[in-house]
Scaffold this active site. Structure first.
Site, PDB file in Angstrom:
ATOM      1  N   TYR A 299       1.038  -0.928  -0.070  1.00  0.00           N
ATOM      2  CA  TYR A 299       0.244   0.104   0.417  1.00  0.00           C
ATOM      3  C   TYR A 299       0.901   1.269   0.304  1.00  0.00           C
ATOM      4  CZ  TYR A 299      -5.142  -0.618   0.115  1.00  0.00           C
ATOM      5  OH  TYR A 299      -6.303  -0.042  -0.757  1.00  0.00           O
TER       6      TYR A 299
ATOM      7  N   GLU B 242      -0.433   4.531  -1.039  1.00  0.00           N
ATOM      8  CA  GLU B 242      -1.186   5.921  -0.696  1.00  0.00           C
ATOM      9  C   GLU B 242      -0.436   7.359  -0.636  1.00  0.00           C
ATOM     10  OE1 GLU B 242      -4.845   5.527   2.008  1.00  0.00           O
ATOM     11  OE2 GLU B 242      -6.045   4.668  -0.087  1.00  0.00           O
TER      12      GLU B 242
ATOM     13  N   ASP C  74      -5.511  13.468 -25.328  1.00  0.00           N
ATOM     14  CA  ASP C  74      -5.978  12.114 -24.678  1.00  0.00           C
ATOM     15  C   ASP C  74      -5.256  11.201 -25.660  1.00  0.00           C
ATOM     16  OD1 ASP C  74      -6.522   9.325 -25.345  1.00  0.00           O
ATOM     17  OD2 ASP C  74      -8.186   9.856 -24.171  1.00  0.00           O
TER      18      ASP C  74
ATOM     19  N   THR D 175      -2.797   6.151 -22.661  1.00  0.00           N
ATOM     20  CA  THR D 175      -2.448   4.583 -21.935  1.00  0.00           C
ATOM     21  C   THR D 175      -1.850   4.156 -22.132  1.00  0.00           C
ATOM     22  OG1 THR D 175      -3.930   3.967 -23.554  1.00  0.00           O
ATOM     23  CG2 THR D 175      -5.709   3.989 -22.121  1.00  0.00           C
TER      24      THR D 175
ATOM     25  N   LYS E  41      -0.658   0.191 -25.258  1.00  0.00           N
ATOM     26  CA  LYS E  41      -1.594   0.438 -26.768  1.00  0.00           C
ATOM     27  C   LYS E  41      -0.215   0.677 -27.664  1.00  0.00           C
ATOM     28  CE  LYS E  41      -6.024   2.997 -26.093  1.00  0.00           C
ATOM     29  NZ  LYS E  41      -6.479   3.108 -24.902  1.00  0.00           N
TER      30      LYS E  41
ATOM     31  N   ARG F  38      -1.590  -2.462 -18.518  1.00  0.00           N
ATOM     32  CA  ARG F  38      -2.430  -2.214 -18.834  1.00  0.00           C
ATOM     33  C   ARG F  38      -2.694  -0.805 -17.953  1.00  0.00           C
ATOM     34  NH1 ARG F  38      -7.107  -2.794 -21.886  1.00  0.00           N
ATOM     35  NH2 ARG F  38      -5.509  -4.414 -23.058  1.00  0.00           N
TER      36      ARG F  38
HETATM   37  N1  DSN Z   1     -11.186   0.961 -25.756  1.00  0.00           N
HETATM   38  C1  DSN Z   1     -10.158   1.647 -26.604  1.00  0.00           C
HETATM   39  C2  DSN Z   1      -9.818   1.569 -27.819  1.00  0.00           C
HETATM   40  O1  DSN Z   1     -10.265   0.033 -28.460  1.00  0.00           O
HETATM   41  O2  DSN Z   1      -9.741   2.099 -28.283  1.00  0.00           O
HETATM   42  C3  DSN Z   1     -10.126   3.008 -26.116  1.00  0.00           C
HETATM   43  O3  DSN Z   1      -9.800   2.972 -24.497  1.00  0.00           O
END
Ligand code: DSN
Length: 416
Positions: A46, A48, A197, A223, A226, A232
């Site tokens: 933990y 925080e 984003d 994110t 990707k 993730r």
């Molecule tokens: N779900 C994602 C995508 O497939 O683009 C976006 O967060």
């Protein structure tokens, strides 16, 4: 592993990933090092708070891990501030809005059917319940258009302009957006902030193969799983150090509790992998493969969006008389995974759609080259036009996929 039921499912999923061709544009395969960190003992801790100011004792090791992740993220994106704690892209966006906006303030975001994300103002997301979203359109050709954006800024006077998309296949002129926002702000009562984003294109930004939004935006979210090829998770970056405190407290304690230090360690590894020259070579190949597949479908007379990045959209309704849902299901039968997607001007609902989104970040990680990307276009076309028996196509898909690297043993170089 002691749990035989879960062990069975893990083996099945590894087999599914190895046997098939993954073309979902938002997916990728992290390295074994990333997965080891994500499955490490750090999950027991933990922590925080933030490094060197935690609510718990015993944080000296996770402080060092999080410091390293922050330092590497800042180096990768040439920025002054990074928060590596968001559990996901949606959490990152929730925190970014909270840091910049009061509830009820106006956000100008892209029409959702043209490639936005649920957190960009969808009626089914917290975002539209908390903030007042209005939407700018693409132009008639399906491209972002600075003149349209400028008009919408003047008409709506938003507090925040949002760029960055889940299914936009073309280059984004972040510098041009900054210029229209600056020129709008000269005469606006409500100064407009700029948020990007970059979840989909973060790896392309990291490799220096497109404009870096950090040079132009007030805040950038992403994110890490990707095109960045990490675990993730989410990420918030900025060059505005005056926003640092607000962003930190918007992540913790406002939207989240304890950080996932095992995931933060995995993010740190991915950032270091992404700083290597091998990652730039990989990302160039992603762009080559995506364009090669798009262009082969054009050569075969199909209607596609064209592409400047890691994805393109195939209009399956006009190309084959199929909905996106039907096309996705057909391709799945031969071992190719894609997702149905709305296309510009789509007349069908989101659970049907007229399009498919196709991306090459994951396949390229396993070793897909340009010739194979062209072969994959032929397989997609033969499947959707029913030119060849599915059994024949399935064998061909399997032959390609089994010649690639095993997803369980992938590892990438770290250059110190
Ligand atoms: N779900 C994602 C995508 O497939 O683009 C976006 O967060």
């Amino acid at each position: 592993m002691n749990d035989q039921a879960i062990a069975h499912f893990l083996a099945l999923e590894a087999k599914r990933q190895n046997d098939g061709i993954e073309l979902i544009a938002s997916e990728n395969y992290p390295s074994r090092s990333v997965r080891e960190a994500q499955g490490s003992i750090l999950t027991a801790k933990y922590a925080e708070g933030y490094p060197h100011r935690r609510y718990y004792g015993g944080c000296e090791v996770v402080d060092a891990v999080e410091d390293l992740a922050i330092e590497r993220a800042k180096k990768l994106f040439s920025c002054a501030y990074a928060n590596v704690q968001p559990h996901s892209g949606s959490q990152a966006n929730a925190a970014a809005y909270h840091a910049l906006l009061q509830p009820g303030e106006k956000v100008l975001s892209l029409v959702l059917n043209d490639g936005g994300h649920l957190t960009h103002g969808s009626p089914v997301s917290f975002s539209s319940a908390t903030y007042d979203f209005v939407f700018y359109p693409l132009n008639a050709n399906g491209h972002l258009d600075l003149a349209i954006i400028s008009r919408w800024l003047d008409q709506e006077n938003p507090r925040l302009f949002l760029a960055g998309y889940s299914a936009y296949p073309y280059a984004i002129d972040f510098q041009g957006m900054r210029e229209v926002i600056d020129s709008h702000n000269k005469h606006s009562q409500v100064p407009c902030l700029f948020m990007v984003d970059m979840a989909h294109i973060a790896g392309i930004v990291a490799a220096g193969l497109c404009q870096n939004p950090l040079k132009y935006a007030d805040i950038v979210t992403s994110t890490t799983h990707k095109t960045l090829r990490g675990p993730r998770g989410g990420l918030i970056l900025s060059n505005r150090l005056d926003l640092a405190k607000k962003i930190d407290s918007a992540v913790f304690p406002y939207t989240q509790g304890g950080p996932l230090e095992h995931v933060i360690a995995a993010k740190a590894i991915a950032f270091q992998e992404d700083l290597s020259s091998a990652f730039v070579t990989y990302m160039k190949q992603v762009l080559i493969n995506t364009k090669a597949c798009n262009d082969e479908l054009v050569r075969r007379g199909r209607i596609v969006s064209g592409t400047d990045n890691h994805l393109f959209l195939l209009n399956v309704l006009d190309s084959y008389g199929l909905t996106g849902k039907e096309a996705q299901q057909s391709l799945e039968l031969i071992g190719i995974t894609t997702n149905k997607n709305m296309i510009h001007g789509d007349r069908l609902k989101p659970n049907e759609t007229s399009g498919l989104r196709i991306g090459f970040a994951a396949a390229t990680t396993r070793g897909c080259n340009q010739e194979e990307a062209i072969r994959i276009a032929d397989l997609i076309d033969d499947c959707l036009s029913k030119a060849k028996p599915f059994e024949t196509l399935t064998k061909e898909v399997h032959a390609i996929a089994s010649s690639w690297k095993d997803v369980m043993t992938l590892d990438f170089p770290i250059e110190e």
